[in-house]
Design a protein around this motif. Structure first.
Motif, PDB file in Angstrom:
ATOM      1  N   VAL A   1       0.663  -1.396   0.024  1.00 42.57           N
ATOM      2  CA  VAL A   1       0.052   0.072   0.016  1.00 42.57           C
ATOM      3  C   VAL A   1       0.769   1.311   0.005  1.00 42.57           C
ATOM      4  N   ASN A   2       1.739   1.416   0.694  1.00 45.01           N
ATOM      5  CA  ASN A   2       2.814   2.213   1.082  1.00 45.01           C
ATOM      6  C   ASN A   2       3.553   2.703  -0.460  1.00 45.01           C
ATOM      7  N   THR A   3       3.990   1.541  -1.053  1.00 48.35           N
ATOM      8  CA  THR A   3       4.715   1.622  -2.198  1.00 48.35           C
ATOM      9  C   THR A   3       3.876   2.217  -3.361  1.00 48.35           C
ATOM     10  N   PHE A   4       2.597   1.539  -3.428  1.00 48.32           N
ATOM     11  CA  PHE A   4       1.729   2.029  -4.529  1.00 48.32           C
ATOM     12  C   PHE A   4       1.469   3.545  -4.392  1.00 48.32           C
ATOM     13  N   TYR A   5       1.267   4.090  -2.957  1.00 38.02           N
ATOM     14  CA  TYR A   5       1.302   5.583  -2.760  1.00 38.02           C
ATOM     15  C   TYR A   5       2.248   6.471  -3.176  1.00 38.02           C
ATOM     16  N   LEU A   6       3.451   6.015  -2.636  1.00 35.41           N
ATOM     17  CA  LEU A   6       4.829   6.813  -2.902  1.00 35.41           C
ATOM     18  C   LEU A   6       4.940   6.725  -4.424  1.00 35.41           C
TER      19      LEU A   6
ATOM     20  N   ARG B   1       2.910  13.595  -8.947  1.00 35.22           N
ATOM     21  CA  ARG B   1       3.794  14.548  -8.316  1.00 35.22           C
ATOM     22  C   ARG B   1       2.953  15.751  -7.721  1.00 35.22           C
ATOM     23  N   LYS B   2       1.865  15.740  -7.187  1.00 37.91           N
ATOM     24  CA  LYS B   2       1.099  16.735  -6.502  1.00 37.91           C
ATOM     25  C   LYS B   2       0.469  16.315  -5.188  1.00 37.91           C
ATOM     26  N   ARG B   3       1.135  15.361  -4.809  1.00 42.34           N
ATOM     27  CA  ARG B   3       0.762  14.836  -3.612  1.00 42.34           C
ATOM     28  C   ARG B   3       1.401  15.431  -2.172  1.00 42.34           C
ATOM     29  N   SER B   4       0.729  15.594  -1.057  1.00 41.63           N
ATOM     30  CA  SER B   4       1.513  16.054  -0.005  1.00 41.63           C
ATOM     31  C   SER B   4       2.177  15.114   0.587  1.00 41.63           C
ATOM     32  N   ILE B   5       3.270  15.038   1.169  1.00 42.06           N
ATOM     33  CA  ILE B   5       4.086  13.896   1.760  1.00 42.06           C
ATOM     34  C   ILE B   5       3.694  14.283   3.360  1.00 42.06           C
TER      35      ILE B   5
ATOM     36  N   GLY C   1      -6.457  11.882  -5.441  1.00 37.52           N
ATOM     37  CA  GLY C   1      -5.917  13.298  -4.820  1.00 37.52           C
ATOM     38  C   GLY C   1      -5.921  13.483  -3.281  1.00 37.52           C
ATOM     39  N   ASP C   2      -5.304  14.572  -3.117  1.00 38.66           N
ATOM     40  CA  ASP C   2      -5.178  14.918  -1.585  1.00 38.66           C
ATOM     41  C   ASP C   2      -6.445  15.234  -0.849  1.00 38.66           C
ATOM     42  N   TRP C   3      -7.642  15.619  -1.629  1.00 43.52           N
ATOM     43  CA  TRP C   3      -8.794  15.873  -0.861  1.00 43.52           C
ATOM     44  C   TRP C   3      -9.433  14.554  -0.336  1.00 43.52           C
ATOM     45  N   ALA C   4      -8.850  13.610  -0.814  1.00 43.02           N
ATOM     46  CA  ALA C   4      -9.406  12.234  -0.177  1.00 43.02           C
ATOM     47  C   ALA C   4      -9.238  11.934   1.517  1.00 43.02           C
ATOM     48  N   TRP C   5      -8.067  12.598   1.801  1.00 42.34           N
ATOM     49  CA  TRP C   5      -7.368  12.709   2.946  1.00 42.34           C
ATOM     50  C   TRP C   5      -8.545  12.983   4.004  1.00 42.34           C
ATOM     51  N   TRP C   6      -9.504  13.792   3.681  1.00 36.43           N
ATOM     52  CA  TRP C   6     -10.496  13.831   4.662  1.00 36.43           C
ATOM     53  C   TRP C   6     -11.660  12.672   4.926  1.00 36.43           C
ATOM     54  N   GLY C   7     -11.029  11.369   4.268  1.00 43.89           N
ATOM     55  CA  GLY C   7     -11.799  10.327   4.619  1.00 43.89           C
ATOM     56  C   GLY C   7     -11.281   9.785   5.985  1.00 43.89           C
TER      57      GLY C   7
ATOM     58  N   LYS D   1       0.994  15.440   4.794  1.00 44.22           N
ATOM     59  CA  LYS D   1      -0.411  14.916   4.981  1.00 44.22           C
ATOM     60  C   LYS D   1      -0.155  13.200   5.069  1.00 44.22           C
ATOM     61  N   TYR D   2       0.590  12.757   4.245  1.00 45.05           N
ATOM     62  CA  TYR D   2       0.686  11.257   4.197  1.00 45.05           C
ATOM     63  C   TYR D   2       1.414  10.738   5.450  1.00 45.05           C
ATOM     64  N   VAL D   3       2.580  11.376   5.832  1.00 43.63           N
ATOM     65  CA  VAL D   3       3.071  11.112   6.939  1.00 43.63           C
ATOM     66  C   VAL D   3       2.180  11.111   8.285  1.00 43.63           C
ATOM     67  N   LEU D   4       1.619  12.245   8.297  1.00 41.68           N
ATOM     68  CA  LEU D   4       0.739  12.496   9.290  1.00 41.68           C
ATOM     69  C   LEU D   4      -0.589  11.693   9.730  1.00 41.68           C
ATOM     70  N   LEU D   5      -1.148  11.470   8.474  1.00 43.05           N
ATOM     71  CA  LEU D   5      -2.500  10.545   8.648  1.00 43.05           C
ATOM     72  C   LEU D   5      -2.208   8.917   8.419  1.00 43.05           C
ATOM     73  N   ASN D   6      -1.178   8.744   7.994  1.00 49.53           N
ATOM     74  CA  ASN D   6      -0.578   7.395   7.818  1.00 49.53           C
ATOM     75  C   ASN D   6      -0.076   6.809   9.053  1.00 49.53           C
ATOM     76  N   GLY D   7       0.445   7.824   9.994  1.00 43.80           N
ATOM     77  CA  GLY D   7       1.066   7.450  11.173  1.00 43.80           C
ATOM     78  C   GLY D   7       0.531   6.576  12.073  1.00 43.80           C
ATOM     79  N   PRO D   8      -0.717   6.747  12.675  1.00 46.17           N
ATOM     80  CA  PRO D   8      -1.381   5.846  13.512  1.00 46.17           C
ATOM     81  C   PRO D   8      -1.297   4.436  12.982  1.00 46.17           C
ATOM     82  N   ALA D   9      -1.746   4.269  11.542  1.00 39.66           N
ATOM     83  CA  ALA D   9      -1.698   2.819  11.293  1.00 39.66           C
ATOM     84  C   ALA D   9      -0.282   2.212  11.190  1.00 39.66           C
ATOM     85  N   LEU D  10       0.857   3.087  10.917  1.00 41.77           N
ATOM     86  CA  LEU D  10       2.179   2.343  11.245  1.00 41.77           C
ATOM     87  C   LEU D  10       2.492   2.278  12.691  1.00 41.77           C
ATOM     88  N   VAL D  11       2.044   3.103  13.403  1.00 51.34           N
ATOM     89  CA  VAL D  11       2.309   2.743  14.927  1.00 51.34           C
ATOM     90  C   VAL D  11       1.578   1.717  15.492  1.00 51.34           C
ATOM     91  N   PHE D  12       0.170   1.525  15.096  1.00 53.48           N
ATOM     92  CA  PHE D  12      -0.651   0.231  15.478  1.00 53.48           C
ATOM     93  C   PHE D  12       0.030  -1.101  14.973  1.00 53.48           C
TER      94      PHE D  12
END
Length: 175
Positions: free
Chosen positions: A27-32, A40-44, A108-114, A46-57
């Protein structure tokens, strides 16, 4: 034979953790790949901040669930990764995050609202647990008993007690 349950749990935990790490890697390779090469217009950030809890778990599951072997013998099977309650909630957050990361990579980045969904689910779950516990503990915490205004004419008695009192009270029978 006595340690068969521990061996089964250890094997199940190892399989679950290995599969979890492979899916997270995919999943993370796919995103990166999508973020750096295709769009080339994705916010890294937001990715680190919002993917962090899953990685911590995921790393927490690794810590508590990975079996420990010493000299080829099972020393500790690890905690049950299919337990109800908090563990189940953490798996839900991990799965939702993976799905959201793939969705963000595609649209796109707007989907981070999910990622607001696990937060709302957590608040709702905590609230229902709190209110259920409060109702269950009503007699001990002073919140469950009815005051004089709620007791009505019976004075806090059940219907059966009120009828017996009306008839003259309960009679003791001696033999």
């Amino acid at each position: 034979m006595a340690k068969q349950a521990f061996k089964t749990l250890a094997q199940k935990n190892s399989q679950t953790l290995n599969r979890t790490h492979l899916i997270a890697l995919g999943v993370n390779t796919f995103y990166l790949l999508f973020a750096f090469i295709i769009f080339r217009k994705r916010s890294i950030y937001k990715y680190v901040l919002l993917n962090g809890p899953a990685l911590v778990f995921e790393f927490w599951f690794e810590r508590i669930g990975r079996p420990v072997y010493q000299d080829g013998e099972l020393k500790r099977a690890g905690e049950d990764l299919e337990a109800k309650g908090l563990t189940e909630w953490m798996w839900d957050v991990v799965y939702w995050t993976w799905g959201n990361v793939v969705f963000v990579a595609l649209v796109g980045d707007w989907a981070w609202w999910g990622m607001i969904v696990p937060v709302l689910y957590s608040v709702w779950s905590a609230w229902t647990t709190y209110t259920g516990m409060r109702q269950g503990m009503g007699g001990m915490m002073g919140g469950g008993d009815a005051g004089p205004e709620k007791q009505g004419a019976t004075g806090g008695q059940s219907k059966r007690q009120a009828k017996m009192e009306k008839r003259g009270g309960q009679k003791m029978a001696y033999r």
